[in-house]
Design a protein around this motif. Structure first.
Motif, PDB file in Angstrom:
ATOM      1  N   MET A 176       4.413  -4.169 -12.011  1.00  0.00           N
ATOM      2  CA  MET A 176       3.046  -4.000 -11.519  1.00  0.00           C
ATOM      3  C   MET A 176       2.922  -2.650 -10.819  1.00  0.00           C
ATOM      4  O   MET A 176       3.854  -2.194 -10.138  1.00  0.00           O
ATOM      5  CB  MET A 176       2.692  -5.115 -10.531  1.00  0.00           C
ATOM      6  CG  MET A 176       1.219  -5.174 -10.159  1.00  0.00           C
ATOM      7  SD  MET A 176       0.861  -6.629  -9.122  1.00  0.00           S
ATOM      8  CE  MET A 176      -0.853  -6.939  -9.552  1.00  0.00           C
ATOM      9  N   ASP A 177       1.782  -1.994 -11.003  1.00  0.00           N
ATOM     10  CA  ASP A 177       1.537  -0.731 -10.312  1.00  0.00           C
ATOM     11  C   ASP A 177       1.672  -0.921  -8.809  1.00  0.00           C
ATOM     12  O   ASP A 177       1.073  -1.833  -8.232  1.00  0.00           O
ATOM     13  CB  ASP A 177       0.123  -0.213 -10.615  1.00  0.00           C
ATOM     14  CG  ASP A 177       0.039   0.500 -11.955  1.00  0.00           C
ATOM     15  OD1 ASP A 177       1.064   1.012 -12.416  1.00  0.00           O
ATOM     16  OD2 ASP A 177      -1.072   0.556 -12.515  1.00  0.00           O
ATOM     17  N   GLU A 178       2.436  -0.055  -8.170  1.00  0.00           N
ATOM     18  CA  GLU A 178       2.581  -0.144  -6.715  1.00  0.00           C
ATOM     19  C   GLU A 178       1.251   0.104  -6.022  1.00  0.00           C
ATOM     20  O   GLU A 178       0.976  -0.458  -4.960  1.00  0.00           O
ATOM     21  CB  GLU A 178       3.603   0.882  -6.226  1.00  0.00           C
ATOM     22  CG  GLU A 178       5.028   0.602  -6.673  1.00  0.00           C
ATOM     23  CD  GLU A 178       5.993   1.662  -6.207  1.00  0.00           C
ATOM     24  OE1 GLU A 178       5.519   2.692  -5.664  1.00  0.00           O
ATOM     25  OE2 GLU A 178       7.207   1.478  -6.375  1.00  0.00           O
ATOM     26  N   ARG A 179       0.421   0.944  -6.622  1.00  0.00           N
ATOM     27  CA  ARG A 179      -0.861   1.310  -6.027  1.00  0.00           C
ATOM     28  C   ARG A 179      -1.977   1.132  -7.049  1.00  0.00           C
ATOM     29  O   ARG A 179      -1.740   1.065  -8.254  1.00  0.00           O
ATOM     30  CB  ARG A 179      -0.831   2.759  -5.533  1.00  0.00           C
ATOM     31  CG  ARG A 179       0.338   3.031  -4.618  1.00  0.00           C
ATOM     32  CD  ARG A 179       0.362   4.436  -4.111  1.00  0.00           C
ATOM     33  NE  ARG A 179       1.583   4.697  -3.353  1.00  0.00           N
ATOM     34  CZ  ARG A 179       1.716   5.633  -2.437  1.00  0.00           C
ATOM     35  NH1 ARG A 179       0.690   6.423  -2.152  1.00  0.00           N
ATOM     36  NH2 ARG A 179       2.862   5.810  -1.805  1.00  0.00           N
ATOM     37  N   GLU A 180      -3.179   1.074  -6.563  1.00  0.00           N
ATOM     38  CA  GLU A 180      -4.331   0.990  -7.451  1.00  0.00           C
ATOM     39  C   GLU A 180      -4.448   2.277  -8.267  1.00  0.00           C
ATOM     40  O   GLU A 180      -4.036   3.349  -7.817  1.00  0.00           O
ATOM     41  CB  GLU A 180      -5.594   0.769  -6.615  1.00  0.00           C
ATOM     42  CG  GLU A 180      -5.613  -0.585  -5.919  1.00  0.00           C
ATOM     43  CD  GLU A 180      -6.339  -0.599  -4.591  1.00  0.00           C
ATOM     44  OE1 GLU A 180      -6.772  -1.684  -4.173  1.00  0.00           O
ATOM     45  OE2 GLU A 180      -6.462   0.473  -3.959  1.00  0.00           O
ATOM     46  N   VAL A 181      -4.986   2.179  -9.464  1.00  0.00           N
ATOM     47  CA  VAL A 181      -5.202   3.354 -10.306  1.00  0.00           C
ATOM     48  C   VAL A 181      -6.141   4.306  -9.575  1.00  0.00           C
ATOM     49  O   VAL A 181      -7.221   3.902  -9.115  1.00  0.00           O
ATOM     50  CB  VAL A 181      -5.774   2.952 -11.679  1.00  0.00           C
ATOM     51  CG1 VAL A 181      -6.195   4.183 -12.481  1.00  0.00           C
ATOM     52  CG2 VAL A 181      -4.746   2.129 -12.452  1.00  0.00           C
ATOM     53  N   THR A 182      -5.723   5.553  -9.458  1.00  0.00           N
ATOM     54  CA  THR A 182      -6.463   6.529  -8.653  1.00  0.00           C
ATOM     55  C   THR A 182      -7.422   7.359  -9.498  1.00  0.00           C
ATOM     56  O   THR A 182      -7.368   7.339 -10.734  1.00  0.00           O
ATOM     57  CB  THR A 182      -5.478   7.479  -7.948  1.00  0.00           C
ATOM     58  OG1 THR A 182      -4.741   8.196  -8.955  1.00  0.00           O
ATOM     59  CG2 THR A 182      -4.505   6.709  -7.046  1.00  0.00           C
ATOM     60  N   ASN A 183      -8.260   8.116  -8.798  1.00  0.00           N
ATOM     61  CA  ASN A 183      -9.181   9.020  -9.489  1.00  0.00           C
ATOM     62  C   ASN A 183      -8.428  10.007 -10.368  1.00  0.00           C
ATOM     63  O   ASN A 183      -8.837  10.289 -11.496  1.00  0.00           O
ATOM     64  CB  ASN A 183     -10.027   9.785  -8.469  1.00  0.00           C
ATOM     65  CG  ASN A 183     -11.144   8.950  -7.885  1.00  0.00           C
ATOM     66  OD1 ASN A 183     -11.812   8.199  -8.587  1.00  0.00           O
ATOM     67  ND2 ASN A 183     -11.359   9.065  -6.585  1.00  0.00           N
ATOM     68  N   SER A 184      -7.320  10.559  -9.859  1.00  0.00           N
ATOM     69  CA  SER A 184      -6.590  11.567 -10.630  1.00  0.00           C
ATOM     70  C   SER A 184      -5.967  10.955 -11.880  1.00  0.00           C
ATOM     71  O   SER A 184      -5.936  11.590 -12.944  1.00  0.00           O
ATOM     72  CB  SER A 184      -5.510  12.230  -9.767  1.00  0.00           C
ATOM     73  OG  SER A 184      -4.548  11.286  -9.335  1.00  0.00           O
ATOM     74  N   MET A 185      -5.472   9.727 -11.784  1.00  0.00           N
ATOM     75  CA  MET A 185      -4.914   9.053 -12.953  1.00  0.00           C
ATOM     76  C   MET A 185      -5.998   8.791 -13.989  1.00  0.00           C
ATOM     77  O   MET A 185      -5.802   9.023 -15.190  1.00  0.00           O
ATOM     78  CB  MET A 185      -4.256   7.736 -12.540  1.00  0.00           C
ATOM     79  CG  MET A 185      -3.011   7.876 -11.690  1.00  0.00           C
ATOM     80  SD  MET A 185      -2.452   6.280 -11.032  1.00  0.00           S
ATOM     81  CE  MET A 185      -1.936   5.435 -12.527  1.00  0.00           C
ATOM     82  N   TYR A 213     -10.475  13.620  -3.273  1.00  0.00           N
ATOM     83  CA  TYR A 213     -10.348  12.173  -3.462  1.00  0.00           C
ATOM     84  C   TYR A 213      -9.339  11.821  -4.566  1.00  0.00           C
ATOM     85  O   TYR A 213      -9.381  10.726  -5.119  1.00  0.00           O
ATOM     86  CB  TYR A 213     -11.714  11.570  -3.815  1.00  0.00           C
ATOM     87  CG  TYR A 213     -12.721  11.605  -2.694  1.00  0.00           C
ATOM     88  CD1 TYR A 213     -12.667  10.678  -1.660  1.00  0.00           C
ATOM     89  CD2 TYR A 213     -13.730  12.564  -2.663  1.00  0.00           C
ATOM     90  CE1 TYR A 213     -13.589  10.690  -0.635  1.00  0.00           C
ATOM     91  CE2 TYR A 213     -14.663  12.595  -1.637  1.00  0.00           C
ATOM     92  CZ  TYR A 213     -14.585  11.660  -0.620  1.00  0.00           C
ATOM     93  OH  TYR A 213     -15.504  11.680   0.404  1.00  0.00           O
ATOM     94  N   ASN A 214      -8.443  12.740  -4.885  1.00  0.00           N
ATOM     95  CA  ASN A 214      -7.474  12.507  -5.962  1.00  0.00           C
ATOM     96  C   ASN A 214      -6.729  11.182  -5.824  1.00  0.00           C
ATOM     97  O   ASN A 214      -6.541  10.453  -6.790  1.00  0.00           O
ATOM     98  CB  ASN A 214      -6.455  13.642  -6.021  1.00  0.00           C
ATOM     99  CG  ASN A 214      -6.928  14.794  -6.902  1.00  0.00           C
ATOM    100  OD1 ASN A 214      -7.958  14.703  -7.563  1.00  0.00           O
ATOM    101  ND2 ASN A 214      -6.184  15.875  -6.900  1.00  0.00           N
ATOM    102  N   ASP A 215      -6.250  10.899  -4.617  1.00  0.00           N
ATOM    103  CA  ASP A 215      -5.387   9.741  -4.399  1.00  0.00           C
ATOM    104  C   ASP A 215      -6.141   8.511  -3.916  1.00  0.00           C
ATOM    105  O   ASP A 215      -5.534   7.558  -3.417  1.00  0.00           O
ATOM    106  CB  ASP A 215      -4.279  10.105  -3.398  1.00  0.00           C
ATOM    107  CG  ASP A 215      -3.379  11.207  -3.925  1.00  0.00           C
ATOM    108  OD1 ASP A 215      -3.146  11.240  -5.145  1.00  0.00           O
ATOM    109  OD2 ASP A 215      -2.914  12.048  -3.130  1.00  0.00           O
ATOM    110  N   TYR A 216      -7.446   8.515  -4.077  1.00  0.00           N
ATOM    111  CA  TYR A 216      -8.270   7.360  -3.739  1.00  0.00           C
ATOM    112  C   TYR A 216      -8.447   6.502  -4.995  1.00  0.00           C
ATOM    113  O   TYR A 216      -8.421   7.021  -6.114  1.00  0.00           O
ATOM    114  CB  TYR A 216      -9.636   7.798  -3.218  1.00  0.00           C
ATOM    115  CG  TYR A 216      -9.621   8.361  -1.813  1.00  0.00           C
ATOM    116  CD1 TYR A 216     -10.307   7.724  -0.787  1.00  0.00           C
ATOM    117  CD2 TYR A 216      -8.929   9.532  -1.503  1.00  0.00           C
ATOM    118  CE1 TYR A 216     -10.303   8.222   0.509  1.00  0.00           C
ATOM    119  CE2 TYR A 216      -8.909  10.040  -0.214  1.00  0.00           C
ATOM    120  CZ  TYR A 216      -9.597   9.386   0.792  1.00  0.00           C
ATOM    121  OH  TYR A 216      -9.574   9.881   2.071  1.00  0.00           O
TER     122      TYR A 216
END
Length: 465
Positions: free
Chosen positions: A70-79, A265-268
């Motif tokens: 599972m992704d450790e973090r939510e999918v970000t704007n940059s992804m 906001y890349n990592d949001y």
């Protein structure tokens, strides 16, 4: 016969004539980038201490799930922007190869190195021109539009359509689709009808002459394996206007204009993404991975949205807590909140944030997952019904329905988990479930991906004394 006898003799002498099994090569699956392993286990799904606020009982059930990444973090704007950029660049390459624009055939591959015809596909090794000529410039310009009032040059988001195909292995495995009627029913007292007509339902999509995406669910007589290949075309650009549409009479124009596009906001977490767009991202992410894996690609499972059961099991952590952390408090002893949510008194900024926060700034749960409560609520693959877990199997429950365009809108509800930055304490519990329609973008709903493990092994059983 002599060779067979000699071979048989050799095998018998080396193995003593016993069946010892045939060993094969194992596949050691590396940890996917940015993901963590959630090991198989059991969870009591649902809210055991019923919430009388809503006047209805929430179903509770014991279920078990297999291990998954599972992704450790939510999918970000940059992804997500990487996905959108891929779609944009693929369209540009198509047009550079098109005689009506660039006319450069080297942007498309139609033959292998021996001159044999292959399925036409884009040549990603050929870089886009840095100094395009007039025809090439027209190909680039065709993807942009100009606001007639402000003069701003913007990407034409309506053109950013991603086409992908999913083969439905589970549906194809059902006995009712066997070409030999004798294999469809194992009951030997039953005589199958050799003239029985078998029908299938499959999803397909195309773009009509006016450039509109047309989605259809076809019901037709079964013809063969190709009937299990479903085709989708999805416009992938997130709806940035959700910041305005979700909150009437609020000054959210800055979020609408900059939240997705600004590097600040890349990592949001990305928001304004529908359930359909989240699935398209999973399909693209799978294709992106498989291109670089070579032979090992056949072992790797595809990226997908988590089921509701997987999501809740992962969120509760190793001790299956009510919240992703180890107690029922919302803040530590020194007043630091465990998640980004709206305290019940309505002070959004009390936890240090007004809207979403950068992913991963709060502590991870015991499974190594961040933001499983608050920040943004998250899409799951599970359809939403009032019965919830009561309709599910108790092993790897997966309750899904691919709604056809002509289906009633109520059948397009998908389960959303985790609560968001705008929700109070009661709605960020791991068991809390709500819904949203699959084509509805929201400023408070995002997603993360999961991937089933390619290999799962038995563990040692610990007997409790």
């Amino acid at each position: 016969m002599l060779a067979a006898s000699c071979l048989g003799s050799k095998i018998s002498s080396s193995q003593g004539g016993e069946v010892t099994g045939h060993s094969g090569r194992t596949f050691a699956e590396p940890t996917p980038y940015g993901m963590t392993l959630v090991k198989r286990g059991h969870v009591k799904m649902g809210i055991e201490q019923q919430d009388s606020l809503w006047g209805r009982r929430t179903p509770v059930r014991d279920i078990s799930v297999e291990s998954f990444w599972m992704d450790e973090r939510e999918v970000t704007n940059s992804m997500y922007r990487q996905f959108v950029s891929y779609v944009r660049d693929s369209i540009i390459r198509e047009r550079l190869a098109d005689p009506n624009y660039g006319g450069d055939e080297t942007y498309k591959i139609e033959e292998d190195r021996y001159g044999n015809p292959v399925t036409p596909h884009l040549n990603w090794k050929k870089t886009l021109p840095r100094r395009p000529n007039e025809d090439e410039q027209r190909a680039f310009e065709s993807l942009y539009t100009t606001n007639p009032v402000t003069g701003e040059k913007l990407i034409d988001w309506r053109q950013l359509n991603y086409r992908y195909e999913i083969y439905d292995y589970a549906e194809a495995a059902k006995r009712k689709y066997r070409t030999n009627p004798q294999e469809r029913v194992l009951n030997t007292d039953y005589r199958p009808n050799p003239n029985e007509r078998i029908w299938i339902s499959k999803d397909t999509a195309y773009i009509d002459d006016e450039g509109r995406i047309v989605r259809e669910t076809i019901n037709r007589e079964y013809t063969g394996p190709w009937d299990f290949l479903n085709t989708y075309i999805v416009n992938v650009y997130p709806d940035t206007t959700c910041w305005v549409n979700d909150f009437p009479n609020a000054a959210n124009e800055n979020y609408m204009r900059f939240y997705y596009s600004s590097a600040a906001y890349n990592d949001y977490p990305v928001v304004g993404v529908t359930w359909e767009q989240a699935n398209a991202f999973c399909a693209w992410r799978t294709a992106h991975l498989l291109r670089g894996l070579g032979e090992a690609a056949r072992y790797v499972q595809r990226y997908r949205l988590p089921t509701e059961a997987e999501w809740e099991y992962a969120a509760r952590g190793k001790n299956q807590n009510e919240f992703p952390w180890d107690n029922k408090e919302m803040a530590s002893g020194n007043g630091c909140y465990y998640a980004n949510f709206k305290p019940d008194n309505g002070n959004y900024t009390k936890d240090g944030n007004l809207i979403t926060s950068r992913t991963g700034i709060y502590n991870a749960n015991s499974n190594g997952l961040y933001d499983m409560a608050g920040n943004v609520a998250e899409w799951t693959s599970t359809i939403y019904t009032e019965a919830g877990v009561e309709q599910m199997n108790d092993i790897n429950p997966d309750l899904r329905y691919n709604a056809a365009p002509e289906d009633p809108y109520r059948m397009k509800k998908k389960t959303v988990k985790g609560g968001s930055w705008k929700d109070p304490e009661s709605m960020v519990r791991s068991a809390w479930r709500t819904f949203e329609y699959q084509n509805q973008p929201r400023s408070y709903i995002g997603f993360r991906c999961v991937r089933s493990m390619a290999n799962t092994n038995s563990g040692k059983v610990k007997n409790k004394k």
